[in-house]
Design an enzyme around this catalytic site. Structure first.
Site, short mmCIF file in Angstrom:
data_model
loop_
_atom_site.label_atom_id
_atom_site.label_comp_id
_atom_site.label_asym_id
_atom_site.label_seq_id
_atom_site.Cartn_x
_atom_site.Cartn_y
_atom_site.Cartn_z
N PRO A 9 0.79 -1.23 0.00
CA PRO A 9 0.00 0.00 0.00
C PRO A 9 0.82 1.28 0.00
O PRO A 9 1.87 1.36 0.65
CB PRO A 9 -0.83 -0.10 1.29
CG PRO A 9 -0.17 -1.14 2.11
CD PRO A 9 0.49 -2.09 1.16
N ASN A 10 0.31 2.24 -0.73
CA ASN A 10 0.85 3.60 -0.82
C ASN A 10 2.11 3.72 -1.66
O ASN A 10 2.59 4.83 -1.90
CB ASN A 10 1.09 4.21 0.58
CG ASN A 10 -0.20 4.29 1.39
OD1 ASN A 10 -1.18 4.88 0.92
ND2 ASN A 10 -0.24 3.67 2.55
N ARG A 17 4.13 10.97 -1.97
CA ARG A 17 4.17 10.78 -0.51
C ARG A 17 5.56 11.11 0.04
O ARG A 17 6.58 10.65 -0.50
CB ARG A 17 3.77 9.34 -0.14
CG ARG A 17 4.81 8.30 -0.50
CD ARG A 17 4.41 6.88 -0.18
NE ARG A 17 4.27 6.59 1.23
CZ ARG A 17 4.45 5.38 1.75
NH1 ARG A 17 4.79 4.36 0.99
NH2 ARG A 17 4.28 5.20 3.03
N TYR A 22 10.95 9.12 0.81
CA TYR A 22 10.87 8.11 -0.26
C TYR A 22 11.42 8.59 -1.59
O TYR A 22 11.48 7.81 -2.54
CB TYR A 22 9.42 7.65 -0.42
CG TYR A 22 8.88 6.98 0.82
CD1 TYR A 22 9.40 5.76 1.24
CD2 TYR A 22 7.88 7.57 1.60
CE1 TYR A 22 8.94 5.14 2.39
CE2 TYR A 22 7.41 6.95 2.75
CZ TYR A 22 7.94 5.73 3.14
OH TYR A 22 7.49 5.12 4.28
N ASN A 73 7.99 -5.73 -1.14
CA ASN A 73 7.96 -4.58 -0.24
C ASN A 73 6.53 -4.51 0.28
O ASN A 73 5.66 -3.95 -0.38
CB ASN A 73 8.34 -3.29 -0.97
CG ASN A 73 8.38 -2.11 0.00
OD1 ASN A 73 7.89 -2.20 1.13
ND2 ASN A 73 8.94 -1.01 -0.46
N ALA A 76 3.39 -0.87 4.77
CA ALA A 76 2.96 -0.89 6.18
C ALA A 76 2.53 -2.29 6.64
O ALA A 76 2.62 -2.60 7.83
CB ALA A 76 1.82 0.10 6.39
N HIS A 79 4.60 -4.57 9.11
CA HIS A 79 4.65 -4.44 10.56
C HIS A 79 3.52 -5.17 11.29
O HIS A 79 3.56 -5.27 12.50
CB HIS A 79 4.67 -2.95 10.91
CG HIS A 79 5.64 -2.16 10.07
ND1 HIS A 79 6.99 -2.42 10.07
CD2 HIS A 79 5.45 -1.17 9.14
CE1 HIS A 79 7.60 -1.61 9.21
NE2 HIS A 79 6.68 -0.84 8.63
N ASP A 86 1.94 -15.65 6.47
CA ASP A 86 1.48 -17.03 6.18
C ASP A 86 1.55 -17.33 4.69
O ASP A 86 1.91 -18.44 4.29
CB ASP A 86 0.03 -17.22 6.65
CG ASP A 86 -0.07 -17.48 8.15
OD1 ASP A 86 0.97 -17.77 8.78
OD2 ASP A 86 -1.18 -17.39 8.69
N GLU A 97 12.58 -9.56 1.55
CA GLU A 97 11.86 -8.36 1.99
C GLU A 97 12.67 -7.11 1.62
O GLU A 97 13.89 -7.09 1.84
CB GLU A 97 11.67 -8.44 3.51
CG GLU A 97 11.00 -7.24 4.12
CD GLU A 97 10.94 -7.31 5.65
OE1 GLU A 97 11.04 -8.43 6.22
OE2 GLU A 97 10.80 -6.25 6.26
N HIS A 99 12.74 -2.59 1.54
CA HIS A 99 12.17 -1.29 1.89
C HIS A 99 13.03 -0.20 1.27
O HIS A 99 14.26 -0.31 1.28
CB HIS A 99 12.11 -1.10 3.39
CG HIS A 99 11.30 -2.16 4.07
ND1 HIS A 99 9.93 -2.15 4.05
CD2 HIS A 99 11.67 -3.30 4.70
CE1 HIS A 99 9.50 -3.23 4.68
NE2 HIS A 99 10.53 -3.95 5.07
N SER A 101 13.14 2.94 2.47
CA SER A 101 13.69 3.74 3.56
C SER A 101 14.41 2.84 4.57
O SER A 101 14.27 1.61 4.53
CB SER A 101 12.56 4.51 4.26
OG SER A 101 11.68 3.60 4.90
N ARG A 106 13.56 4.90 11.96
CA ARG A 106 12.32 5.69 11.93
C ARG A 106 11.48 5.40 13.18
O ARG A 106 12.03 5.07 14.22
CB ARG A 106 11.59 5.38 10.61
CG ARG A 106 12.41 5.76 9.37
CD ARG A 106 11.67 5.49 8.09
NE ARG A 106 10.45 6.28 7.99
CZ ARG A 106 9.46 6.03 7.12
NH1 ARG A 106 9.59 5.03 6.25
NH2 ARG A 106 8.38 6.78 7.11
N ARG A 110 8.07 0.71 13.00
CA ARG A 110 8.67 0.23 11.74
C ARG A 110 9.85 -0.71 11.98
O ARG A 110 10.33 -1.36 11.06
CB ARG A 110 9.14 1.41 10.89
CG ARG A 110 8.01 2.27 10.40
CD ARG A 110 8.47 3.32 9.41
NE ARG A 110 7.56 4.43 9.41
CZ ARG A 110 6.41 4.48 8.73
NH1 ARG A 110 6.05 3.47 7.95
NH2 ARG A 110 5.63 5.53 8.80
C1 DQA Z 1 8.33 1.07 3.40
C2 DQA Z 1 8.50 1.27 4.91
C3 DQA Z 1 7.19 1.02 5.63
O1 DQA Z 1 7.36 1.21 7.04
C4 DQA Z 1 6.12 1.97 5.14
O2 DQA Z 1 4.88 1.68 5.76
C5 DQA Z 1 5.99 2.00 3.65
C6 DQA Z 1 7.20 1.89 2.83
C7 DQA Z 1 9.61 1.43 2.62
O3 DQA Z 1 9.71 1.02 1.47
O4 DQA Z 1 10.47 2.14 3.14
O5 DQA Z 1 4.91 2.19 3.12
O6 DQA Z 1 8.06 -0.31 3.18
#
Ligand code: DQA
Length: 144
Positions: A9-10, A17, A22, A73, A76, A79, A86, A97, A99, A101, A106, A110
């Site tokens: 998401p996002n 954002r 980012y 990735n 959110a 977390h 699963d 995994e 990310h 950032s 942070r 996170r």
């Molecule tokens: C993120 C880090 C996450 O904590 C955050 O919720 C994101 C982006 C990152 O790519 O740094 O949406 O996964």
């Protein structure tokens, strides 16, 4: 080699954002960056994004059989999504995994990843290059 990249998401709001965290590049720039890297290194890469937990699971379940590895990735969901944990545990391809950032520097929430134990590695804090580190890790793993 085929790699499935799944973004949570996002991440479709990259460039909009919190650019100070980012970066200014868009989600479209991220997808193009990954596809160009794949072409250059002869890796078949498919990139998906969803803002919905169940849809992320559907994308993984419906596609993993065609791929040698998963780069995820979970944004959110990292977390708190035991459902995505699963899902990753239930597939027989390695998952990494990533990310953009540095999640260790942070907010406290996170620092916790419920996804991490389902993955073979984790890369963060390098912007778009976090994905490249993940792809390289999967490639090395396959060649050893
Ligand atoms: C993120 C880090 C996450 O904590 C955050 O919720 C994101 C982006 C990152 O790519 O740094 O949406 O996964």
């Amino acid at each position: 080699m085929n790699i499935l990249v799944v973004n949570g998401p996002n991440l479709n709001f990259l460039g909009i954002r919190e650019p100070e965290i980012y970066g200014k590049q868009s989600y479209y720039d991220l997808v193009n960056f990954l596809l160009a890297y794949g072409e250059l290194h002869r890796i078949d890469i498919e990139v998906y994004q969803s803002n919905h937990e169940g849809e992320i699971i559907d994308i993984i379940q419906n596609n993993y059989l065609r791929f040698d590895g998963l780069v995820i990735n979970p944004a959110a969901f990292t977390h708190y999504s035991y459902a995505i944990y699963d899902c990753i545990k239930s597939i027989n391809i390695p998952a990494v995994e990533v990310h953009l950032s540095d999640i260790t520097q942070r907010e406290d929430f996170r620092k916790i990843s419920v996804i991490e134990p389902a993955c073979v590695a984790k890369f963060y804090g390098k912007g778009f290059n976090s994905y490249i580190e993940a792809i390289n890790h999967l490639q090395k793993r396959m060649n050893t």
